[in-house]
Design a protein around this motif. Structure first.
Motif, PDB file in Angstrom:
ATOM      1  N   MET A 186       0.808  -1.222   0.000  1.00 21.17           N
ATOM      2  CA  MET A 186       0.000   0.000   0.000  1.00 21.17           C
ATOM      3  C   MET A 186       0.839   1.269   0.000  1.00 21.17           C
ATOM      4  SD  MET A 186      -1.687   2.223   2.485  1.00 21.17           S
ATOM      5  CE  MET A 186      -2.256   1.334   3.915  1.00 21.17           C
ATOM      6  N   GLU A 187       2.066   1.150   0.483  1.00 14.70           N
ATOM      7  CA  GLU A 187       2.957   2.308   0.508  1.00 14.70           C
ATOM      8  C   GLU A 187       3.259   2.806  -0.912  1.00 14.70           C
ATOM      9  OE1 GLU A 187       6.694   3.282   3.281  1.00 14.70           O
ATOM     10  OE2 GLU A 187       7.075   1.769   1.774  1.00 14.70           O
ATOM     11  N   LEU A 188       3.285   1.886  -1.865  1.00 10.83           N
ATOM     12  CA  LEU A 188       3.566   2.258  -3.251  1.00 10.83           C
ATOM     13  C   LEU A 188       2.316   2.597  -4.046  1.00 10.83           C
ATOM     14  CD1 LEU A 188       6.250  -0.380  -4.324  1.00 10.83           C
ATOM     15  CD2 LEU A 188       6.628   1.976  -3.635  1.00 10.83           C
ATOM     16  N   CYS A 189       1.175   2.182  -3.555  1.00  8.66           N
ATOM     17  CA  CYS A 189      -0.079   2.343  -4.307  1.00  8.66           C
ATOM     18  C   CYS A 189      -0.417   3.820  -4.504  1.00  8.66           C
ATOM     19  CB  CYS A 189      -1.210   1.648  -3.551  1.00  8.66           C
ATOM     20  SG  CYS A 189      -2.792   1.724  -4.395  1.00  8.66           S
ATOM     21  N   CYS A 190      -0.779   4.175  -5.736  1.00  7.17           N
ATOM     22  CA  CYS A 190      -1.167   5.563  -6.011  1.00  7.17           C
ATOM     23  C   CYS A 190      -2.690   5.680  -6.117  1.00  7.17           C
ATOM     24  CB  CYS A 190      -0.488   6.076  -7.276  1.00  7.17           C
ATOM     25  SG  CYS A 190      -0.954   5.185  -8.760  1.00  7.17           S
ATOM     26  N   PHE A 191      -3.402   4.609  -5.763  1.00  9.28           N
ATOM     27  CA  PHE A 191      -4.870   4.618  -5.694  1.00  9.28           C
ATOM     28  C   PHE A 191      -5.512   5.036  -7.014  1.00  9.28           C
ATOM     29  CE2 PHE A 191      -2.959   5.560  -1.579  1.00  9.28           C
ATOM     30  CZ  PHE A 191      -3.400   4.457  -0.857  1.00  9.28           C
ATOM     31  N   CYS A 192      -4.907   4.566  -8.101  1.00 10.82           N
ATOM     32  CA  CYS A 192      -5.425   4.926  -9.425  1.00 10.82           C
ATOM     33  C   CYS A 192      -6.651   4.102  -9.803  1.00 10.82           C
ATOM     34  CB  CYS A 192      -4.338   4.732 -10.476  1.00 10.82           C
ATOM     35  SG  CYS A 192      -3.779   3.016 -10.622  1.00 10.82           S
ATOM     36  N   GLY A 193      -6.806   2.934  -9.202  1.00 15.06           N
ATOM     37  CA  GLY A 193      -7.968   2.091  -9.487  1.00 15.06           C
ATOM     38  C   GLY A 193      -7.871   1.311 -10.795  1.00 15.06           C
ATOM     39  N   MET A 194      -6.717   1.315 -11.423  1.00 15.80           N
ATOM     40  CA  MET A 194      -6.589   0.603 -12.706  1.00 15.80           C
ATOM     41  C   MET A 194      -6.704  -0.904 -12.527  1.00 15.80           C
ATOM     42  SD  MET A 194      -3.732   2.974 -14.519  1.00 15.80           S
ATOM     43  CE  MET A 194      -3.523   2.048 -16.011  1.00 15.80           C
ATOM     44  N   CYS A 195      -6.237  -1.418 -11.401  1.00 13.18           N
ATOM     45  CA  CYS A 195      -6.365  -2.860 -11.140  1.00 13.18           C
ATOM     46  C   CYS A 195      -7.846  -3.243 -11.121  1.00 13.18           C
ATOM     47  CB  CYS A 195      -5.696  -3.219  -9.812  1.00 13.18           C
ATOM     48  SG  CYS A 195      -6.185  -2.194  -8.420  1.00 13.18           S
ATOM     49  N   GLU A 196      -8.648  -2.409 -10.506  1.00 16.78           N
ATOM     50  CA  GLU A 196     -10.092  -2.666 -10.426  1.00 16.78           C
ATOM     51  C   GLU A 196     -10.730  -2.614 -11.815  1.00 16.78           C
ATOM     52  OE1 GLU A 196     -12.398   0.437  -8.532  1.00 16.78           O
ATOM     53  OE2 GLU A 196     -13.633  -1.074  -7.549  1.00 16.78           O
ATOM     54  N   GLN A 197     -10.303  -1.643 -12.605  1.00 19.00           N
ATOM     55  CA  GLN A 197     -10.898  -1.471 -13.940  1.00 19.00           C
ATOM     56  C   GLN A 197     -10.576  -2.632 -14.868  1.00 19.00           C
ATOM     57  OE1 GLN A 197     -10.149   2.327 -15.811  1.00 19.00           O
ATOM     58  NE2 GLN A 197     -10.445   3.388 -13.882  1.00 19.00           N
ATOM     59  N   VAL A 198      -9.374  -3.180 -14.751  1.00 13.60           N
ATOM     60  CA  VAL A 198      -8.939  -4.191 -15.713  1.00 13.60           C
ATOM     61  C   VAL A 198      -9.348  -5.607 -15.310  1.00 13.60           C
ATOM     62  CG1 VAL A 198      -6.669  -4.774 -14.768  1.00 13.60           C
ATOM     63  CG2 VAL A 198      -6.972  -4.604 -17.218  1.00 13.60           C
ATOM     64  N   CYS A 199      -9.680  -5.810 -14.073  1.00 16.82           N
ATOM     65  CA  CYS A 199      -9.986  -7.163 -13.585  1.00 16.82           C
ATOM     66  C   CYS A 199     -11.235  -7.722 -14.294  1.00 16.82           C
ATOM     67  CB  CYS A 199     -10.204  -7.134 -12.074  1.00 16.82           C
ATOM     68  SG  CYS A 199     -10.580  -8.763 -11.401  1.00 16.82           S
ATOM     69  N   PRO A 200     -11.124  -8.855 -14.953  1.00 15.98           N
ATOM     70  CA  PRO A 200     -12.256  -9.379 -15.719  1.00 15.98           C
ATOM     71  C   PRO A 200     -13.364  -9.984 -14.853  1.00 15.98           C
ATOM     72  CG  PRO A 200     -10.403 -10.880 -15.866  1.00 15.98           C
ATOM     73  CD  PRO A 200      -9.920  -9.694 -15.115  1.00 15.98           C
ATOM     74  N   THR A 201     -13.081 -10.251 -13.603  1.00 14.24           N
ATOM     75  CA  THR A 201     -14.095 -10.900 -12.749  1.00 14.24           C
ATOM     76  C   THR A 201     -14.518 -10.035 -11.553  1.00 14.24           C
ATOM     77  OG1 THR A 201     -12.382 -11.921 -11.408  1.00 14.24           O
ATOM     78  CG2 THR A 201     -13.159 -13.181 -13.314  1.00 14.24           C
ATOM     79  N   GLN A 202     -14.088  -8.791 -11.525  1.00 11.70           N
ATOM     80  CA  GLN A 202     -14.353  -7.887 -10.391  1.00 11.70           C
ATOM     81  C   GLN A 202     -13.833  -8.474  -9.068  1.00 11.70           C
ATOM     82  OE1 GLN A 202     -17.493  -8.293 -12.484  1.00 11.70           O
ATOM     83  NE2 GLN A 202     -16.366  -6.789 -13.655  1.00 11.70           N
ATOM     84  N   ALA A 203     -12.750  -9.221  -9.157  1.00  9.44           N
ATOM     85  CA  ALA A 203     -12.188  -9.812  -7.940  1.00  9.44           C
ATOM     86  C   ALA A 203     -11.458  -8.753  -7.115  1.00  9.44           C
ATOM     87  CB  ALA A 203     -11.227 -10.935  -8.304  1.00  9.44           C
ATOM     88  N   ILE A 204     -10.665  -7.938  -7.777  1.00 10.19           N
ATOM     89  CA  ILE A 204      -9.936  -6.896  -7.040  1.00 10.19           C
ATOM     90  C   ILE A 204     -10.736  -5.603  -7.131  1.00 10.19           C
ATOM     91  CG2 ILE A 204      -8.427  -6.096  -8.937  1.00 10.19           C
ATOM     92  CD1 ILE A 204      -6.137  -6.162  -6.763  1.00 10.19           C
TER      93      ILE A 204
END
Ligand code: SF4
Ligand code: SF4
Length: 147
Positions: free
Chosen positions: A93-111
């Motif tokens: 989390m220290e490196l996370c910039c909270f861009c939300g791209m992981c959420e957008q790209v996840c095909p199953t809404q897992a993350i």
């Protein structure tokens, strides 16, 4: 002498104006809350910490590849039935910039980005090695539910 009376009138008028504002707002609904007893519910689009619905993850690595800061670390192995099993899924989390791209790209809404915003810690290791597979990973941080 004129200035003396002028100052008295100006002072009295500003006092009346101030009291008027005070009484006007005395019985109106408060716009503040009793933090930390009460906590605001974040908006729908608010991006808190990366979180994981473990059962939905198909280990496709899309989130890991798109993450601009490299703060997600995933590894898996195949079991005897040729099914993918997690080895680890870590989040820095220290490196996370909270861009939300992981959420957008996840095909199953897992993350997804949760709504937690009180993320101060004494131990830095707690935010650099978050185990996304651990269901209770964020339990010690307050989850905003009030209001
Ligand atoms: S929010 Fe952005 S920086 Fe944070 S884990 Fe997701 S992709 Fe990476
Ligand atoms: S993109 Fe979604 S399904 Fe793919 S590895 Fe990441 S969390 Fe799992």
């Amino acid at each position: 002498m004129i200035r003396y009376f002028k100052d008295i009138i100006t002072g009295a008028w500003s006092l009346i104006k101030g009291l008027f504002v005070t009484f006007k707002n005395l019985f109106s609904k408060a716009v503040t809350i009793q933090y930390p007893t009460q906590k605001l519910q974040m908006t729908e689009r608010y991006r808190g910490l990366a979180d994981l619905r473990v059962e939905k993850c198909i280990k496709c690595y899309m989130c890991v590849k798109i993450c601009p800061t490299g703060c997600l670390s995933l590894a898996h192995k195949e079991n005897a039935e040729k099914k993918k099993e997690f080895e680890h899924f870590k989040y820095n989390m220290e490196l996370c910039c909270f861009c939300g791209m992981c959420e957008q790209v996840c095909p199953t809404q897992a993350i997804y980005m949760n709504k937690i915003y009180e993320i101060a810690v004494y131990d830095r290791d707690k935010i650099t090695h978050i185990d996304l597979l651990n269901a209770g990973k964020y339990d010690e941080w307050a989850h905003p539910t009030v209001k």
